[in-house]
Scaffold this motif. Structure first.
Motif, PDB file in Angstrom:
ATOM      1  N   GLY A 228     -55.107 -40.642  -3.102  1.00 41.84           N
ATOM      2  CA  GLY A 228     -55.975 -39.968  -4.054  1.00 41.84           C
ATOM      3  C   GLY A 228     -55.754 -38.472  -3.972  1.00 41.84           C
ATOM      4  N   ASP A 229     -56.836 -37.736  -3.782  1.00 34.59           N
ATOM      5  CA  ASP A 229     -56.733 -36.282  -3.662  1.00 34.59           C
ATOM      6  C   ASP A 229     -56.531 -35.845  -2.218  1.00 34.59           C
ATOM      7  N   ARG A 230     -56.437 -36.777  -1.319  1.00 39.18           N
ATOM      8  CA  ARG A 230     -56.305 -36.465   0.099  1.00 39.18           C
ATOM      9  C   ARG A 230     -54.837 -36.540   0.516  1.00 39.18           C
ATOM     10  N   ILE A 231     -54.421 -35.606   1.381  1.00 40.98           N
ATOM     11  CA  ILE A 231     -53.066 -35.606   1.936  1.00 40.98           C
ATOM     12  C   ILE A 231     -53.174 -35.584   3.455  1.00 40.98           C
ATOM     13  N   ASP A 232     -52.508 -36.527   4.093  1.00 45.16           N
ATOM     14  CA  ASP A 232     -52.406 -36.553   5.550  1.00 45.16           C
ATOM     15  C   ASP A 232     -50.985 -36.189   5.949  1.00 45.16           C
ATOM     16  N   VAL A 233     -50.823 -35.077   6.666  1.00 49.80           N
ATOM     17  CA  VAL A 233     -49.538 -34.722   7.261  1.00 49.80           C
ATOM     18  C   VAL A 233     -49.420 -35.483   8.572  1.00 49.80           C
ATOM     19  N   VAL A 234     -48.299 -36.172   8.767  1.00 54.08           N
ATOM     20  CA  VAL A 234     -48.135 -37.042   9.927  1.00 54.08           C
ATOM     21  C   VAL A 234     -46.994 -36.519  10.793  1.00 54.08           C
ATOM     22  N   LEU A 235     -47.288 -36.286  12.077  1.00 49.61           N
ATOM     23  CA  LEU A 235     -46.291 -35.827  13.041  1.00 49.61           C
ATOM     24  C   LEU A 235     -45.701 -37.021  13.766  1.00 49.61           C
ATOM     25  N   HIS A 236     -44.388 -36.997  13.988  1.00 51.80           N
ATOM     26  CA  HIS A 236     -43.695 -38.123  14.608  1.00 51.80           C
ATOM     27  C   HIS A 236     -42.912 -37.674  15.843  1.00 51.80           C
ATOM     28  N   GLY A 237     -42.680 -38.633  16.740  1.00 53.56           N
ATOM     29  CA  GLY A 237     -41.853 -38.376  17.914  1.00 53.56           C
ATOM     30  C   GLY A 237     -42.680 -38.425  19.180  1.00 53.56           C
ATOM     31  N   SER A 238     -42.373 -37.514  20.101  1.00 56.07           N
ATOM     32  CA  SER A 238     -43.079 -37.461  21.379  1.00 56.07           C
ATOM     33  C   SER A 238     -43.393 -36.006  21.716  1.00 56.07           C
ATOM     34  N   PHE A 239     -44.330 -35.830  22.664  1.00 54.24           N
ATOM     35  CA  PHE A 239     -44.736 -34.486  23.072  1.00 54.24           C
ATOM     36  C   PHE A 239     -45.100 -34.524  24.552  1.00 54.24           C
ATOM     37  N   PRO A 240     -44.666 -33.517  25.328  1.00 52.51           N
ATOM     38  CA  PRO A 240     -44.924 -33.554  26.774  1.00 52.51           C
ATOM     39  C   PRO A 240     -46.411 -33.456  27.106  1.00 52.51           C
ATOM     40  N   ARG A 241     -46.785 -34.129  28.183  1.00 52.14           N
ATOM     41  CA  ARG A 241     -48.135 -33.979  28.703  1.00 52.14           C
ATOM     42  C   ARG A 241     -48.312 -32.556  29.260  1.00 52.14           C
ATOM     43  N   ASP A 242     -49.553 -32.075  29.196  1.00 46.59           N
ATOM     44  CA  ASP A 242     -49.882 -30.753  29.740  1.00 46.59           C
ATOM     45  C   ASP A 242     -48.963 -29.674  29.175  1.00 46.59           C
ATOM     46  N   CYS A 243     -48.944 -29.596  27.866  1.00 42.96           N
ATOM     47  CA  CYS A 243     -48.064 -28.651  27.173  1.00 42.96           C
ATOM     48  C   CYS A 243     -48.798 -28.079  25.962  1.00 42.96           C
ATOM     49  N   THR A 244     -48.577 -26.800  25.703  1.00 43.24           N
ATOM     50  CA  THR A 244     -49.140 -26.143  24.525  1.00 43.24           C
ATOM     51  C   THR A 244     -48.021 -25.418  23.791  1.00 43.24           C
ATOM     52  N   ARG A 245     -47.887 -25.706  22.526  1.00 46.31           N
ATOM     53  CA  ARG A 245     -46.846 -25.088  21.723  1.00 46.31           C
ATOM     54  C   ARG A 245     -47.351 -24.854  20.292  1.00 46.31           C
ATOM     55  N   THR A 246     -46.704 -23.924  19.595  1.00 42.38           N
ATOM     56  CA  THR A 246     -46.989 -23.647  18.191  1.00 42.38           C
ATOM     57  C   THR A 246     -45.738 -23.906  17.378  1.00 42.38           C
ATOM     58  N   VAL A 247     -45.897 -24.631  16.276  1.00 39.39           N
ATOM     59  CA  VAL A 247     -44.765 -24.957  15.409  1.00 39.39           C
ATOM     60  C   VAL A 247     -45.169 -24.723  13.961  1.00 39.39           C
ATOM     61  N   ASN A 248     -44.247 -24.200  13.170  1.00 43.85           N
ATOM     62  CA  ASN A 248     -44.481 -23.992  11.738  1.00 43.85           C
ATOM     63  C   ASN A 248     -43.651 -25.000  10.959  1.00 43.85           C
ATOM     64  N   ILE A 249     -44.298 -25.727  10.052  1.00 39.46           N
ATOM     65  CA  ILE A 249     -43.592 -26.780   9.327  1.00 39.46           C
ATOM     66  C   ILE A 249     -43.759 -26.603   7.820  1.00 39.46           C
ATOM     67  N   ASN A 250     -42.714 -26.996   7.097  1.00 40.02           N
ATOM     68  CA  ASN A 250     -42.683 -26.926   5.639  1.00 40.02           C
ATOM     69  C   ASN A 250     -42.574 -28.353   5.111  1.00 40.02           C
ATOM     70  N   VAL A 251     -43.716 -28.980   4.835  1.00 42.51           N
ATOM     71  CA  VAL A 251     -43.699 -30.372   4.378  1.00 42.51           C
ATOM     72  C   VAL A 251     -44.423 -30.573   3.056  1.00 42.51           C
ATOM     73  N   LEU A 252     -45.325 -29.679   2.693  1.00 39.41           N
ATOM     74  CA  LEU A 252     -46.113 -29.873   1.480  1.00 39.41           C
ATOM     75  C   LEU A 252     -45.397 -29.300   0.264  1.00 39.41           C
ATOM     76  N   ASP A 253     -45.629 -29.930  -0.878  1.00 42.89           N
ATOM     77  CA  ASP A 253     -45.138 -29.383  -2.127  1.00 42.89           C
ATOM     78  C   ASP A 253     -45.808 -28.029  -2.356  1.00 42.89           C
ATOM     79  N   PRO A 254     -45.073 -27.018  -2.842  1.00 46.74           N
ATOM     80  CA  PRO A 254     -45.674 -25.693  -3.032  1.00 46.74           C
ATOM     81  C   PRO A 254     -46.896 -25.673  -3.938  1.00 46.74           C
TER      82      PRO A 254
END
Length: 641
Positions: A228-254
């Motif tokens: 509908g009018d809702r969009i869920d961005v879904v992250l895939h893969g794995s991520f380390p325990r006890d870790c903090t990171r920042t990532v910028n992603i381009n997935v949405l239509d402009p």
């Protein structure tokens, strides 16, 4: 003139009889199994040729192609050029209600971000507007086609990466979602910036026992799910325990990105929208012979200016961009479409509805001519410092395993630029717009409600060349075919040229006219998007050397030089040549793609005389830092002359 012809002859001799390469350069090339035929090199001191090797051989220049775009822009548009974003309307305001549509007009504003949008919308609230009774119309039609990304395949295996963002005239926040990932005791939390209306981020990331420094190795391409009018961005893969990171992603239509950011921001400011958020109607695309579009006049603020939406031709030769021939003044619109550059990209033809979502999530292409999938290895990591993709920010140090995604530390959205200014324009400050009207309808007068102008062009060029920013480079390239500088407004749209050329074709014509003016032979030059992130762009070492020589004689030479990375100091050169006499004394534009590495810039020799140094290596063996070592050896050699 005679000196230029003599220099061209000497460079040609260097092509026919390849000069002996400096011993350190030849040794490293031999050790890496890079054939000498894969190198194009020129070193000049004034008009004296110190080294010319395959100088006239067209090669893939990678990001050194940005020098054609940036110096032409500086000379053509000037140092006071600025992109613009405007809020306009033809409707009256009655008791806090804007009784009609609000137009958000894009003007290639390199600094249009969420903070700018907040200030512009706050300007509406300051004028007493609480409700927009009509629609909000997103006008990207300055560039034609308005959406270069629609229908294009991904440039590489990282379509979500910031360096793959394809610009439009109303790009906000570089279309990036900033995600703060925090894993504590196996529990992952995600903070999303900015807040978008009805957009959430959820994770399929598996917690793994891995070092935080290697977090990218488990990352997989994210996507989104629309319900509908809702969009869920879904992250895939794995991520380390006890870790903090920042990532910028381009997935949405402009369209989704800006529409949802605008709705969320306006709601937080206490505003309401009765209608929808939609795209402005695109100018009509002729199916056969192009037809002239009617001029659109404008009067903005205290000074009248000509405005128009650039129109385009749907019929362009296959695999070629129509460019003007003959003498054209820098900045002038192309006068003819007779000559066609072989191999230059053709803009997408046919009617495309701006705002339509791509059929495949994240299917973004940096190159309009990237239909072919050859020539690019599929496993090279864009994060690796020595094999970074063209335009990637060199924020991440160290070696990253093949298949890892590009580094994200340098992927911040464009800077805030100049603060937004706003207010009700004078009664005479009206301009027609094509917002909800078809191309055949008479333009509707509008008044300016709020505006924002970007930083001046030299500041934007520093971001382009020092950090090799592809999206900004492409924005300036398209601006060459769409905008003229204006001393009061910063910029104004070019009038129609009568040929309905695409913005890319018009930009190419401006660059070729600039080359002709400076007596730089453009034979073999292939322009695609002006950034170098392209499989089709080609240039010769001699052409790049000519551009650099012109830079030394430009009225804006200090501004141009200040845009180039300084060896061992900043930009893409900050970790290179730290123990060389070239450290802090070389200003070098870098470039790299899979199988391509290049440099072009200025090196101070042992007597403090500037040398023009250009080198391109096109061979798979440049991977793993081998090619970079060769080019660093050449720069070091030049600094010792």
């Amino acid at each position: 003139m005679l000196r230029r012809l003599l220099l061209a002859a000497l460079l040609l001799i260097g092509t026919v009889h390849a000069a002996t390469l400096p011993e350190p350069v030849a040794r490293l090339m031999q050790a890496a199994k890079i054939p000498e035929s894969a190198a194009g090199i020129v070193v000049l001191r004034g008009d004296t040729v110190l080294l010319s090797h395959n100088a006239q051989q067209p090669m893939q220049p990678a990001s050194t192609m940005k020098l054609f775009t940036t110096l032409t822009a500086l000379d053509t548009l000037g140092p006071v050029f600025r992109g613009r974003t405007e809020l306009r309307s033809s409707a009256p305001v009655v008791q806090g209600v804007l009784q009609g549509d609000l137009i958000v007009r894009g003007g290639a504003d390199a600094d249009f971000n969420e903070d700018v949008l907040i200030h512009m919308l706050q300007a509406l609230r300051n004028q007493g507007i609480t409700t927009i009774q009509g629609d909000v119309i997103l006008d990207r039609t300055l560039f034609q086609p308005a959406r270069l990304d629609l229908g294009q395949p991904p440039f590489d295996e990282y379509p979500w990466a910031y360096y793959n963002v394809i610009p439009d005239a109303l790009l906000v926040n570089t279309n990036l979602l900033k995600l703060e990932l925090r894993s504590v005791a196996g529990q992952l939390s995600i903070i999303t910036i900015p807040e978008l209306d009805n957009v959430t981020v959820r994770s399929d990331l598996r917690p793994v026992a891995a070092g935080c420094a290697q977090w990218e190795q488990g990352w997989r391409t994210p996507d989104f799910v629309r319900s509908g009018d809702r969009i869920d961005v879904v992250l895939h893969g794995s991520f380390p325990r006890d870790c903090t990171r920042t990532v910028n992603i381009n997935v949405l239509d402009p369209h989704d990105y800006l529409a949802r950011l605008l709705r969320a921001t306006w709601r937080r400011l206490g505003g309401a929208i009765s209608g929808t958020v939609r795209e402005a109607s695109a100018p009509a695309w002729p199916s056969t012979a192009p037809a002239s579009a009617p001029p659109i006049t404008a009067s903005v603020g205290p000074q009248a200016a000509q405005t128009t939406s650039s129109t385009t031709a749907g019929a362009v030769s296959q695999s070629a961009s129509a460019v003007a021939t003959g003498t054209v003044s820098p900045g002038a619109s192309p006068a003819t479409a007779g000559a066609v550059s072989q191999g230059a990209s053709a803009a997408t033809a046919g009617a495309v509805s701006p705002g339509a979502s791509p059929a495949t999530a994240g299917a973004m292409s940096q190159s309009a001519s990237a239909a072919t999938a050859g020539a690019m290895s599929q496993n090279a990591s864009p994060a690796t410092a020595g094999t970074m993709p063209q335009g990637a920010s060199p924020a991440t140090a160290g070696t990253v395993s093949p298949g890892a995604p590009p580094a994200t530390a340098g992927a911040a959205a464009a800077g805030a630029g100049r603060s937004a200014s706003a207010g009700t324009a004078p009664a005479s400050a009206e301009t027609p717009q094509t917002g909800s009207a078809s191309a055949a309808e008479a333009p509707v007068p509008t008044r300016l409600l709020a505006e924002h102008v970007s930083r001046a062009l030299p500041e934007v060029l520093r971001d382009i060349n020092k950090n090799s920013d592809n999206t900004l480079a492409r924005t300036i390239f398209l601006s060459l075919g769409s905008l003229a500088a204006d001393p009061l407004l910063g910029s104004r749209p070019l009038p129609p040229d009568g040929l309905n050329l695409t913005s890319s074709a018009r930009a190419e014509a401006v660059i070729r006219a600039w080359l002709q003016q400076h007596r730089i032979d453009s034979a073999g030059l292939v322009l695609d998007n002006g950034s170098g992130l392209s499989r089709s762009e080609r240039a010769t070492a001699a052409q790049l050397a000519g551009v650099l020589q012109a830079g030394l004689h430009s009225n804006w030479m200090p501004e141009f030089l200040s845009s180039l990375p300084i060896a061992a100091t900043d930009g893409t050169m900050r970790r290179r040549l730290q123990d060389s006499p070239a450290a802090t004394r070389a200003r070098i534009k870098t470039g790299s793609l899979n199988g391509v590495i290049a440099i072009a810039g200025y090196v101070q020799d042992a007597n403090n005389q500037p040398l023009v140094v250009v080198a391109m290596l096109n061979d798979p063996h440049v991977a793993g830092g081998a090619g970079r070592a060769v080019l660093d050896a050449l720069i070091d050699w030049a600094a010792r002359q």
